[in-house]
Design a protein around this motif. Structure first.
Motif, PDB file in Angstrom:
ATOM      1  N   ARG A  32      -5.225 -26.612  50.877  1.00 27.51           N
ATOM      2  CA  ARG A  32      -5.054 -26.718  49.875  1.00 27.51           C
ATOM      3  C   ARG A  32      -3.381 -28.002  49.707  1.00 27.51           C
ATOM      4  O   ARG A  32      -3.013 -28.011  50.912  1.00 27.51           O
ATOM      5  CB  ARG A  32      -3.683 -25.526  49.493  1.00 27.51           C
ATOM      6  CG  ARG A  32      -4.640 -24.147  48.608  1.00 27.51           C
ATOM      7  CD  ARG A  32      -3.609 -23.731  49.056  1.00 27.51           C
ATOM      8  NE  ARG A  32      -5.158 -22.369  49.064  1.00 27.51           N
ATOM      9  CZ  ARG A  32      -5.086 -22.160  47.500  1.00 27.51           C
ATOM     10  NH1 ARG A  32      -4.176 -21.639  46.909  1.00 27.51           N
ATOM     11  NH2 ARG A  32      -6.050 -21.134  47.212  1.00 27.51           N
ATOM     12  N   GLU A  33      -3.561 -28.910  49.238  1.00 35.69           N
ATOM     13  CA  GLU A  33      -2.374 -30.227  48.862  1.00 35.69           C
ATOM     14  C   GLU A  33      -1.390 -29.481  48.871  1.00 35.69           C
ATOM     15  O   GLU A  33      -0.611 -30.258  49.427  1.00 35.69           O
ATOM     16  CB  GLU A  33      -2.519 -31.008  47.835  1.00 35.69           C
ATOM     17  CG  GLU A  33      -4.198 -31.629  47.809  1.00 35.69           C
ATOM     18  CD  GLU A  33      -4.126 -32.516  46.251  1.00 35.69           C
ATOM     19  OE1 GLU A  33      -5.738 -32.627  46.776  1.00 35.69           O
ATOM     20  OE2 GLU A  33      -3.508 -33.012  45.949  1.00 35.69           O
TER      21      GLU A  33
ATOM     22  N   LEU B 118      -9.047 -27.699  40.150  1.00 37.47           N
ATOM     23  CA  LEU B 118     -10.431 -27.826  38.928  1.00 37.47           C
ATOM     24  C   LEU B 118      -9.576 -29.879  39.411  1.00 37.47           C
ATOM     25  O   LEU B 118     -10.277 -31.240  40.216  1.00 37.47           O
ATOM     26  CB  LEU B 118      -9.034 -28.474  37.906  1.00 37.47           C
ATOM     27  CG  LEU B 118     -10.218 -29.855  37.063  1.00 37.47           C
ATOM     28  CD1 LEU B 118     -11.622 -29.415  36.701  1.00 37.47           C
ATOM     29  CD2 LEU B 118      -9.457 -29.997  35.601  1.00 37.47           C
ATOM     30  N   LEU B 119      -9.119 -30.561  40.774  1.00 40.47           N
ATOM     31  CA  LEU B 119      -8.613 -31.788  41.200  1.00 40.47           C
ATOM     32  C   LEU B 119      -9.945 -31.262  42.573  1.00 40.47           C
ATOM     33  O   LEU B 119     -10.487 -32.551  42.709  1.00 40.47           O
ATOM     34  CB  LEU B 119      -7.497 -31.389  41.590  1.00 40.47           C
ATOM     35  CG  LEU B 119      -6.645 -32.931  40.300  1.00 40.47           C
ATOM     36  CD1 LEU B 119      -5.035 -32.699  40.102  1.00 40.47           C
ATOM     37  CD2 LEU B 119      -7.031 -33.761  39.581  1.00 40.47           C
ATOM     38  N   GLU B 120      -9.354 -30.377  43.489  1.00 41.01           N
ATOM     39  CA  GLU B 120     -10.232 -30.471  44.147  1.00 41.01           C
ATOM     40  C   GLU B 120     -12.034 -30.737  43.931  1.00 41.01           C
ATOM     41  O   GLU B 120     -12.719 -31.108  45.027  1.00 41.01           O
ATOM     42  CB  GLU B 120     -10.514 -29.346  44.797  1.00 41.01           C
ATOM     43  CG  GLU B 120      -9.029 -28.998  46.031  1.00 41.01           C
ATOM     44  CD  GLU B 120      -8.658 -27.694  46.628  1.00 41.01           C
ATOM     45  OE1 GLU B 120      -9.603 -26.825  46.428  1.00 41.01           O
ATOM     46  OE2 GLU B 120      -7.411 -27.696  47.174  1.00 41.01           O
TER      47      GLU B 120
ATOM     48  N   PHE C  33      -0.544 -27.457  37.539  1.00 42.08           N
ATOM     49  CA  PHE C  33      -1.589 -27.931  37.796  1.00 42.08           C
ATOM     50  C   PHE C  33      -2.774 -28.079  38.770  1.00 42.08           C
ATOM     51  O   PHE C  33      -2.472 -26.413  39.238  1.00 42.08           O
ATOM     52  CB  PHE C  33      -0.351 -28.952  39.231  1.00 42.08           C
ATOM     53  CG  PHE C  33      -0.954 -29.660  39.848  1.00 42.08           C
ATOM     54  CD1 PHE C  33      -0.586 -31.262  39.717  1.00 42.08           C
ATOM     55  CD2 PHE C  33      -1.389 -30.102  41.147  1.00 42.08           C
ATOM     56  CE1 PHE C  33      -1.023 -32.116  40.135  1.00 42.08           C
ATOM     57  CE2 PHE C  33      -1.883 -31.440  41.182  1.00 42.08           C
ATOM     58  CZ  PHE C  33      -1.851 -32.532  41.185  1.00 42.08           C
TER      59      PHE C  33
ATOM     60  N   ILE D 273     -12.943 -32.370  41.767  1.00 37.40           N
ATOM     61  CA  ILE D 273     -12.997 -33.388  41.516  1.00 37.40           C
ATOM     62  C   ILE D 273     -13.443 -34.332  42.138  1.00 37.40           C
ATOM     63  O   ILE D 273     -13.974 -35.181  41.802  1.00 37.40           O
ATOM     64  CB  ILE D 273     -11.953 -34.096  40.208  1.00 37.40           C
ATOM     65  CG1 ILE D 273     -12.327 -33.676  38.908  1.00 37.40           C
ATOM     66  CG2 ILE D 273     -12.437 -35.449  40.414  1.00 37.40           C
ATOM     67  CD1 ILE D 273     -10.787 -32.989  37.949  1.00 37.40           C
ATOM     68  N   ASP D 274     -12.312 -34.246  43.471  1.00 42.94           N
ATOM     69  CA  ASP D 274     -12.948 -35.294  44.265  1.00 42.94           C
ATOM     70  C   ASP D 274     -13.916 -34.512  45.219  1.00 42.94           C
ATOM     71  O   ASP D 274     -13.949 -34.888  46.741  1.00 42.94           O
ATOM     72  CB  ASP D 274     -11.206 -34.622  45.512  1.00 42.94           C
ATOM     73  CG  ASP D 274     -10.508 -35.947  44.199  1.00 42.94           C
ATOM     74  OD1 ASP D 274     -10.876 -36.603  44.016  1.00 42.94           O
ATOM     75  OD2 ASP D 274      -8.804 -35.583  44.723  1.00 42.94           O
TER      76      ASP D 274
ATOM     77  N   ILE E 212      -4.829 -27.833  40.575  1.00 45.80           N
ATOM     78  CA  ILE E 212      -5.780 -28.406  41.843  1.00 45.80           C
ATOM     79  C   ILE E 212      -6.727 -27.020  42.538  1.00 45.80           C
ATOM     80  O   ILE E 212      -7.315 -28.686  42.860  1.00 45.80           O
ATOM     81  CB  ILE E 212      -4.309 -27.111  43.026  1.00 45.80           C
ATOM     82  CG1 ILE E 212      -3.314 -27.079  43.590  1.00 45.80           C
ATOM     83  CG2 ILE E 212      -5.474 -26.772  44.422  1.00 45.80           C
ATOM     84  CD1 ILE E 212      -2.367 -26.318  44.295  1.00 45.80           C
TER      85      ILE E 212
END
Ligand SMILES: Cc1cn([C@H]2C[C@H](O)[C@@H](COP(=O)(O)OP(=O)(O)OP(=O)(O)O)O2)c(=O)[nH]c1=O
Length: 650
Positions: free
Chosen positions: A217-218, A289-291, A285, A293-294, A287
């Motif tokens: 996790r970021e 979803l961004l994971e 935030f 996307i990337d 997280i």
């Protein structure tokens, strides 16, 4: 010593155990994890009746214990731990929840209830990832529970009284300690023993692995802090203002604002801190979803590192610097160093004093020549699957049709007649399938007791990964691997050394056109889902015709209606869903496969004369069915068919 690789990932994180339990501290310290102990002040007084199940109560209590410590530390220290772990252990019997006895009488009534019966011990665990932005605490909670069934034998009144007088029941849920004198009360325990003692260590490590592989996790990882000693009890964090966890006060710290009136409970305050905020502010935030996307970038970084054989370079365990690795590739340092750092973030490499080395995961699976290497699989995805998915939109818009889609046309060369494939492509495909087959082979070989068979024939057995596992498990068994000549010409390089080699022979042939070798047991692994019904009937009827009375057919495949095992845990259900997702994704670019349900496979076996069909699972993805042939049957003549590569693409 750190056995669980994921624990190593936490070594630079500030981890706090929110518990006064000496047992939890001891169990957790066995992992080699460096953590600090800050006992929670959360009052364990949630309304039990408001929870649908006892374990929901234990999980919520564990969460509130951890959140209370996270809030308090954030407020008092202005330093936020990265991870706070909370746990709560309860005993349940006949719908009642038993916690720690308040006195001897209470202990007596608890132990009397447990006497001579079986009860459940649940430990709820919460792993709270914390970070602080603009003075506000943000938390993300992962929670789970574990159940252990414990049976007490019939105990005399005298023994119970003596046990209570020992003082042991006082601080233990249900009034006993299985790890000490209380062990004498216990007739049997099913499940994780440490779960009863207060912390389900195995499940905890699995949950961490799930959380940290793939990409960590970021949020929590971006935090920095000074390293702390391995064990440091800081019971007394606060207390200038008189201790106790005041909800409003902790709310102020956690949310950066005071709550007038202060009537809110600690649980509510901590709950809000869990950043499930709604209203005017921005949404949480995303997280996850961004994971998503990337996600493709992470896959491609892994593929590239494998293609460059980074993990092979580091396999002899001498850490290398980025410049050394770059010079082996004849490449400039900058890009290579970046790729290496990405691999560190992905948990594939470790970096100490600016030198890189393989993590255990990479040593086991990403080095190209190790026993359980998935390097071939990664290369297959890099060289073929990646390109196919870049045409996904076209495939979807064109839809299935005669000859499938334009993308499908491209795709079919992967699963089609191997005679059409170049030798290199066949070899690449064999490497990919071999890696996966090796990982599941032992589980398939031991899914049923096959020791009463003396000969087996693995139809479409490719590199012999399953044949070797069968030979290893059943030393009396002679195994024939029957596959196309153009497949078998490549298998020599996949053969391990060892005694089992004498039990295995490779026989070239096409199971649709040539007579099947004699055997007591026929094995079909991941074959039937490549074929439509007419071909499947043809093949099964050939096998049925060759199978002697008392012989068997072991069928191994994925099924489309997979829901995980009966009484699946959340974890197992998630895994089943992920397997379904993987198949659905493949279905977008490859010609659709004939996915069948477990019941359909069972009916297929029965229809072709196999009786007493038993079924079980082998690992996460595979179902195994075993049917036996009661009487001889004529083989149904078949039309000759074109040969094909009998192994699944990866
Ligand atoms: C059933 C059983 C429980 N226990 C212990 C584990 C827990 O420490 C305790 C249950 O109480 P908990 O409320 O779960 O934990 P705790 O009060 O000891 O610590 P904290 O709340 O600060 O985390 O009972 C044993 O040690 N052995 C056993 O066999």
């Amino acid at each position: 010593m750190v056995l669980c690789p994921v624990i190593r990932k936490l070594q630079h994180q500030w981890v706090v155990l929110a518990s006064a339990s000496p047992r939890r501290r001891e169990i957790l310290s066995q992992t080699g994890l460096r953590f600090e102990v800050v006992p929670s002040r959360f009052k364990e007084n949630l309304q039990k009746a408001s929870f649908p199940t006892p374990h929901a109560y234990a999980v919520e209590t564990a969460k509130q214990k951890a959140l209370e410590v996270a809030c308090r530390m954030h407020q008092k220290d202005l330093r936020t731990p990265d991870i706070v772990i909370g746990a709560d252990t309860i005993v349940t019997v006949g719908g009642l929840i038993l916690e720690k006895p308040v006195d001897k009488q209470d202990a007596y009534s608890m132990l009397s209830r447990l006497n001579g019966t079986e009860h459940s011990v649940f430990t709820g665990v919460a792993i709270v990832h914390c970070c602080s932005t603009d003075g506000r605490l943000h938390t993300e909670v992962t929670e789970f529970y574990e159940e252990t069934r414990v049976r007490f034998s019939e105990l005399s009144e005298e023994l119970l009284r003596e046990y209570i007088d020992s003082g042991e029941p006082t601080d233990k849920a249900g009034g006993y300690g299985i790890q000490a004198l209380g062990g004498m009360l216990v007739e049997s325990a099913h499940g994780d023993f440490l779960n009863v003692v207060g912390f389900p260590l195995n499940r905890f490590c699995r949950e961490l692995t799930r959380l940290y592989y793939p990409p960590p996790r970021e949020g929590p990882q971006q935090l920095t802090h000074d390293p702390l000693p391995a064990l440091d009890t800081r019971d007394n964090l606060s207390d200038a203002e008189g201790g106790g966890s005041d909800a409003a006060q902790s709310q102020e710290a956690c949310g950066g604002r005071a709550e007038a009136g202060g009537e809110r409970t600690q649980a509510e305050g901590a709950q809000e801190a869990a950043s499930n905020r709604t209203g005017d502010g921005p949404p949480p935030f995303p997280i996850g979803l961004l994971e998503l996307i990337d996600g493709f970038k992470a896959s491609k970084a892994l593929f590239t590192a494998c293609k460059l054989k980074v993990f092979d370079l580091l396999k002899d365990e001498t850490p290398l610097r980025a410049s050394e690795i770059a010079s082996r590739f004849g490449a400039p340092r900058g890009g290579v160093a970046q790729l290496l750092d990405v691999c560190v973030a992905l948990g594939l490499l470790e970096k100490t004093r600016r030198a890189y080395s393989n993590t255990d995961l990479a040593s086991r699976h990403l080095v190209s020549d190790v026993e359980y290497s998935l390097h071939g699989l990664v290369m297959h995805h890099n060289d073929h699957t990646w390109n196919l998915f870049s045409h996904l939109e076209r495939a979807i818009l064109a839809g299935p049709g005669p000859g499938h889609t334009s993308l499908g046309d491209k795709a079919t060369h992967l699963s089609q007649n191997s005679r059409d494939q170049s030798k290199e492509a066949t070899l690449g495909l064999l490497r990919a399938t071999h890696g996966l087959a090796k990982l599941t082979a032992r589980q398939v070989a031991t899914a049923f007791d096959l020791s009463w068979f003396t000969s087996a024939c693995h139809l479409g057995g490719c590199t012999g990964a399953l044949a070797h596992a069968l030979a290893r498990e059943y030393p009396r068994l002679q195994v024939t691997v029957f596959d196309l000549p153009e497949v078998l010409e490549h298998v020599a390089c996949f053969q391990p050394e060892g005694r089992q080699t004498e039990q295995i022979r490779f026989l070239p042939g096409d199971f649709f056109t040539e007579s099947l070798p004699d055997a007591d047991l026929y094995v079909l692994s991941r074959i039937l889902s490549d074929w439509e019904d007419d071909k499947v009937h043809e093949l099964l009827s050939r096998i049925s015709g060759s199978c002697k009375p008392g012989g068997g057919l072991l069928l191994v495949d994925t099924v489309w209606d997979e829901e995980g095992p009966e009484n699946a845990t959340v974890d197992e259900a998630r895994r089943a869903a992920r397997n379904g997702l993987r198949r659905a994704l493949d279905g977008l670019v490859w010609p659709p496969r004939a996915q069948r349900s477990l019941a359909e496979y069972r009916r297929l076996l029965q229809r072709h004369g196999f009786r007493d069909v038993a079924e079980t699972r082998a690992g996460d993805q595979l179902h195994v069915l075993l049917g036996t042939r009661p009487s001889p049957r004529e083989a149904v003549p078949t039309r000759p068919l074109r040969g094909r590569l009998h192994c699944r693409d990866a």
